[in-house]
Design an enzyme around this catalytic site. Structure first.
Site, PDB file in Angstrom:
ATOM      1  N   CYS A   1       0.855  -1.190   0.000  1.00  0.00           N
ATOM      2  CA  CYS A   1       0.000   0.000   0.000  1.00  0.00           C
ATOM      3  C   CYS A   1       0.888   1.235   0.000  1.00  0.00           C
ATOM      4  O   CYS A   1       1.866   1.289   0.748  1.00  0.00           O
ATOM      5  CB  CYS A   1      -0.906  -0.003   1.236  1.00  0.00           C
ATOM      6  SG  CYS A   1      -2.049   1.383   1.327  1.00  0.00           S
TER       7      CYS A   1
ATOM      8  N   HIS B   1      -8.750  -3.654  -2.567  1.00  0.00           N
ATOM      9  CA  HIS B   1      -7.815  -2.948  -1.680  1.00  0.00           C
ATOM     10  C   HIS B   1      -8.233  -1.485  -1.547  1.00  0.00           C
ATOM     11  O   HIS B   1      -8.336  -0.954  -0.437  1.00  0.00           O
ATOM     12  CB  HIS B   1      -6.403  -3.050  -2.251  1.00  0.00           C
ATOM     13  CG  HIS B   1      -5.381  -2.280  -1.493  1.00  0.00           C
ATOM     14  ND1 HIS B   1      -4.471  -2.885  -0.663  1.00  0.00           N
ATOM     15  CD2 HIS B   1      -5.111  -0.948  -1.432  1.00  0.00           C
ATOM     16  CE1 HIS B   1      -3.685  -1.959  -0.120  1.00  0.00           C
ATOM     17  NE2 HIS B   1      -4.060  -0.775  -0.580  1.00  0.00           N
ATOM     18  N   GLU B   2      -8.488  -0.842  -2.672  1.00  0.00           N
ATOM     19  CA  GLU B   2      -8.871   0.571  -2.642  1.00  0.00           C
ATOM     20  C   GLU B   2     -10.255   0.754  -2.023  1.00  0.00           C
ATOM     21  O   GLU B   2     -10.503   1.738  -1.319  1.00  0.00           O
ATOM     22  CB  GLU B   2      -8.820   1.186  -4.049  1.00  0.00           C
ATOM     23  CG  GLU B   2      -7.444   1.181  -4.690  1.00  0.00           C
ATOM     24  CD  GLU B   2      -6.351   1.801  -3.847  1.00  0.00           C
ATOM     25  OE1 GLU B   2      -6.625   2.748  -3.075  1.00  0.00           O
ATOM     26  OE2 GLU B   2      -5.194   1.346  -3.951  1.00  0.00           O
TER      27      GLU B   2
END
Length: 178
Positions: free
Chosen positions: A92, A134-135
């Site tokens: 990330c 993930h986002e």
């Protein structure tokens, strides 16, 4: 708002743990937000970037794979995920150098609005699904470290600490050679 205004907020910043507000097409310029997020994501060599990672309180994230795949999802909603999962290493931009092996669904379907405010439903597979999920976690005020066990996270952080110490020793050694 310009590209210079968009700086990654530190990983300890409480804004990363808060769900951002819905994107308001009346108040904000969707084209500009999309362009700036894409450019910042490319500049950071990322595959995805959430608006709240750069201090913008809005439900928007971008996904970038070179020139052939660019998406900006405004006010995304996760519609469905596959039962099939895949374990891959994930990092990330908000946690530089930290990598975790995480299990995520191999396929994910999202409903969102595009730059023009039109509703879109798309299904992503493989890496695109992982990046979108993930986002999307950022849209919920979560991050990828929350998906790892305490043991896995502690191990990854310890490994990162060792890399940092090794780097510092190497830098110090280079400085002493001068």
């Amino acid at each position: 708002m310009n590209l210079g205004d968009l700086e990654l907020i530190p990983f300890g910043d409480k804004r990363l743990n808060e769900a951002p507000a819905r994107f308001d097409y009346e108040k904000d310029d969707a084209e500009l937000v999309s362009k700036l997020l894409h450019e910042k994501c490319n500049m950071l060599n990322g595959a995805g970037l959430s608006a709240n990672q750069v201090g913008l309180d809005m439900q928007v994230f971008t996904m970038v794979y070179g020139e052939e795949f660019k998406r900006t999802l405004f006010n995304p909603l996760l519609v469905s995920v596959s039962e099939e999962t895949c374990i891959e290493k994930e990092g990330c931009l908000s946690f530089p150098g930290l990598w975790l092996s995480l299990s995520r669904p191999s396929e994910a379907t999202f409903q969102y609005t595009d730059v023009e405010g039109k509703e879109v439903i798309e299904t992503y597979t493989s890496v695109a699904a992982r990046v979108a999920l993930h986002e999307y976690d950022h849209m919920l005020g979560k991050n990828f470290t929350m998906r790892a066990s305490k043991f896995k996270l502690d191990r990854a952080i310890k490994g990162l600490d060792k890399k940092v110490k090794r780097f510092k020793r190497n830098v110090k050694g280079v400085r002493n050679v001068r």
